[in-house]
Design a protein around this motif. Sequence first.
Motif, PDB file in Angstrom:
ATOM      1  N   CYS A 145       0.868  -1.168   0.000  1.00  0.00           N
ATOM      2  CA  CYS A 145       0.000   0.000   0.000  1.00  0.00           C
ATOM      3  C   CYS A 145       0.909   1.223   0.000  1.00  0.00           C
ATOM      4  N   CYS A 197       0.510   3.381   3.514  1.00  0.00           N
ATOM      5  CA  CYS A 197       0.990   2.965   4.838  1.00  0.00           C
ATOM      6  C   CYS A 197       2.097   1.911   4.790  1.00  0.00           C
ATOM      7  N   GLN A 244       1.796  -1.300   4.172  1.00  0.00           N
ATOM      8  CA  GLN A 244       1.313  -2.666   4.392  1.00  0.00           C
ATOM      9  C   GLN A 244       1.496  -3.503   3.123  1.00  0.00           C
ATOM     10  N   CYS A 260      -7.217  -1.430   2.005  1.00  0.00           N
ATOM     11  CA  CYS A 260      -6.009  -1.860   2.707  1.00  0.00           C
ATOM     12  C   CYS A 260      -6.410  -2.356   4.097  1.00  0.00           C
ATOM     13  N   CYS A 282      -4.656   0.461   6.770  1.00  0.00           N
ATOM     14  CA  CYS A 282      -5.038   1.872   6.869  1.00  0.00           C
ATOM     15  C   CYS A 282      -6.410   2.179   6.259  1.00  0.00           C
TER      16      CYS A 282
HETATM   17 ZN    ZN Z   1      -2.527   0.998   3.725  1.00  0.00          ZN
END
Ligand code: ZN
Length: 132
Positions: free
Chosen positions: A34, A37, A39, A100, A103
Amino acid sequence: MASVITFETLEECDLDEWLEKQKSREGTGRPIRCAHCGQQVSTADQRIDQAGSHEHRFGNPAGIVFRIGCFRHAPGCRRVGEATLQWTWFPGHAWSVALCVKCGTHLGWSYGPGGTGAAFFGLILDRLAEEQ
Ligand SMILES: [Zn+2]
């Protein structure tokens, strides 16, 4: 409602287990994250062609254009809402929104099995970051 969806997602594919499995593979499992963030969402080897190409450009009914890439699995996404065939970009594949897991950024759409084959994800390429 959110807890129900999370449960379903985990049952279908356990994120930690999947990430471990991906890590142990060599070369093909470059993380795709992502962009917001960091991830991990998927891996480079999950890229697939759908309807003849990996990358697609679509406009939604509101006139917003998205550049999306198709991925077989994206365990870093959580699906929200009921799947629907309305306005689907891939005939026969019902979509639901994919966020996501960390986030909550809207990363794309999950497409169920249908028309041209198995389930897949269409993820917004501008919202992903691929590790080089
Ligand atoms: Zn994210």
